[in-house]
Design an enzyme around this catalytic site. Structure first.
Site, PDB file in Angstrom:
ATOM      1  N   PHE A 178      38.720  -4.067 -84.603  1.00 27.46           N
ATOM      2  CA  PHE A 178      38.125  -5.328 -85.048  1.00 27.46           C
ATOM      3  C   PHE A 178      38.684  -6.412 -84.151  1.00 27.46           C
ATOM      4  O   PHE A 178      39.905  -6.568 -84.047  1.00 27.46           O
ATOM      5  CB  PHE A 178      38.528  -5.646 -86.495  1.00 27.46           C
ATOM      6  CG  PHE A 178      38.054  -7.004 -86.970  1.00 27.46           C
ATOM      7  CD1 PHE A 178      36.972  -7.120 -87.823  1.00 27.46           C
ATOM      8  CD2 PHE A 178      38.684  -8.173 -86.549  1.00 27.46           C
ATOM      9  CE1 PHE A 178      36.532  -8.370 -88.258  1.00 27.46           C
ATOM     10  CE2 PHE A 178      38.245  -9.420 -86.975  1.00 27.46           C
ATOM     11  CZ  PHE A 178      37.166  -9.509 -87.830  1.00 27.46           C
ATOM     12  N   GLU A 179      37.810  -7.150 -83.503  1.00 25.73           N
ATOM     13  CA  GLU A 179      38.262  -8.320 -82.754  1.00 25.73           C
ATOM     14  C   GLU A 179      37.145  -9.335 -82.798  1.00 25.73           C
ATOM     15  O   GLU A 179      35.985  -8.973 -82.574  1.00 25.73           O
ATOM     16  CB  GLU A 179      38.511  -7.980 -81.266  1.00 25.73           C
ATOM     17  CG  GLU A 179      39.920  -7.603 -80.912  1.00 25.73           C
ATOM     18  CD  GLU A 179      40.110  -7.278 -79.421  1.00 25.73           C
ATOM     19  OE1 GLU A 179      39.113  -7.139 -78.682  1.00 25.73           O
ATOM     20  OE2 GLU A 179      41.272  -7.169 -79.013  1.00 25.73           O
TER      21      GLU A 179
END
Ligand code: GDP
Ligand code: NAG
Ligand code: NAG
Ligand code: NAG
Ligand code: MG
Length: 383
Positions: free
Chosen positions: A274-275
């Protein structure tokens, strides 16, 4: 018969009376009714971006969109573990904003993959093949040494130790995904992987929220890296920093990644599956030169440097700490860990469907407590 007719008549009368009351007290003005509806979202006004707080001039969400895209690196075989993740993102967020989605692969995506994704996504979708220079061995790599080291690491049962493709993937995510031609027109990205879950409705434009608050890097889960995958990453980083003190941010987040003022790495990193981040940072001189410096040592192949510690260490040195954001309001799963909001306020009256007791954020292997300490912030909503 007569009795039920009477009941219907009574119900109708009551309904009409209620409608009359609503109109009388609402002043019959559509704005007022809208305002009443949006009062339920008062808590969002306090926490969420200003664009969401307005009630008087209703705009389509797309009007205010920023330059952003989802990006997914995947293979054809991932199609059916990816559809649920993509569908959840559409249902929970993107059906209101219609942001684009870029799919990248070291091979061509097949027609089934393309048509399933195109039908599912409400923004424009594109599919790219990664150029050979971004996915393969640079000529300065001694491939025999790389093979020897893989074998030695695999014997020690280190995760993904024997895999070549995993190393190409980590190097690509560390240094190249934002250079793909399809990514050029965007500034912000949100990385999504096959199999991930999103558990909460996201009722604001999270990209715009990043931009409006001058954030550069947003995360949900953080944790410790496996020591054996990065034996020389920290020392190599220190060499670079010594050569380029000008890139170290004044008000950096070094305390997140080091407990002894920079001498050693505490292995904390943001979990990069997740970014949400600003590609201007990766594209800028500090990170570009840092990546090149790491790359020429061969550590992506001779060891097994992950893109998560590489991104996190760079961000901790080269960004100010005000430029990070922890999305405590998102419910997210990537095996085997879950980030799950635990308070009623953050769970927004049932719009999060994860089990709060599964929240990993404050558990021992997580680094999110360390993150709040490094920020000199109080730990939020700990439960
Ligand atoms: N195209 C392509 N994508 C890959 C390859 N290996 C991994 N990925 C992608 O890279 C990301 C990380 O890989 P994953 O297997 O999830 O690793 P993990 O999350 O570290 O366990 C995911 O988005 C995968 O779909 C590969 O060989 N080719
Ligand atoms: C998709 O791209 C077209 C052409 O660039 C553009 O007109 C349209 O608005 C885009 N759709 C979305 C949902 O952004
Ligand atoms: C890193 O540097 C420290 C101090 O300079 C040294 O003691 C250590 O052995 C080095 N580690 C590696 C893996 O090179
Ligand atoms: C960090 O903040 C300082 C001022 O406090 C500023 O000069 C510098 O440009 C900022 N660094 C980044 C990477 O934005
Ligand atoms: Mg994964």
């Amino acid at each position: 018969m007569a009795r039920s007719t009477f009941k219907v008549a009574r119900l109708t009368a009551i309904t009409l009376f209620l409608v009359f009351l609503i109109y009388k007290f609402a002043g019959n003005k559509p704005e007022t009714l809208l305002e009443q509806g949006s009062q339920q979202l008062d808590y969002l006004r306090q926490r969420m971006p200003s664009s969401f707080a307005g009630g008087s001039s209703i705009k389509e969400p797309e009007d205010e969109r920023v330059s952003a895209t989802f990006v997914t690196l995947a293979q054809n075989k991932d199609l059916y573990s990816l559809v649920d993740s993509v569908k959840a993102m559409e249902d929970r967020f993107n059906h209101r904003y219609h942001y684009d989605w870029v799919f990248l692969n070291d091979k061509e995506f097949n027609d089934e993959f393309k048509s399933v994704m195109t039908n599912l996504i409400s923004g424009n979708v594109s599919f790219g093949v990664i150029p050979k220079e971004h996915w393969g061995y640079p000529e300065f790599i001694d491939q025999e040494k790389a093979a020897r080291n893989r074998k030695a690491m695999a014997a020690k049962k280190i995760i993904y130790a024997g895999s070549e493709s995993y190393r190409h993937m980590c190097r690509f995510e560390s240094g190249f995904f934002w250079r793909h031609p399809l990514m050029q027109k965007y500034r912000w990205y949100w990385r999504v992987e096959p199999g991930v879950k999103f558990y909460c409705d996201i009722e604001y434009d999270l990209f715009k929220y990043m931009q409006d608050n001058d954030y550069k890097y947003g995360f949900t889960i953080s944790m410790h890296e496996f020591r054996e995958t990065i034996p020389t990453l920290w020392n190599t980083t220190l060499e670079f920093v010594k050569k380029h003190p000008e890139y170290v941010a004044k008000d950096n987040l070094l305390k997140f990644v080091s407990d002894d003022g920079g001498k050693t790495y505490n292995r904390c990193h943001f979990w990069s599956n997740f970014e949400v981040a600003d590609m201007e940072f990766w594209r800028g001189p500090a990170y570009s030169e840092y990546f090149d410096y790491l790359d020429q040592t061969g550590g992506f192949f001779y060891e097994r440097w992950g893109d998560a510690p590489v991104h996190s260490i760079a961000a901790a040195f080269f960004l100010n700490k005000t430029q990070f954001h922890h999305f405590e309001d998102l419910g997210y799963y990537h095996g085997p860990y879950t980030a799950c909001p635990t308070t009623q306020e953050l769970r927004r009256k049932g719009r999060c469907t994860c089990d709060p007791s599964k929240n990993f954020s404050w558990k021992g292997f997580s680094c999110t407590t360390q993150y709040y300490k490094a920020q000199d912030m109080e730990i939020p909503q700990k439960s």
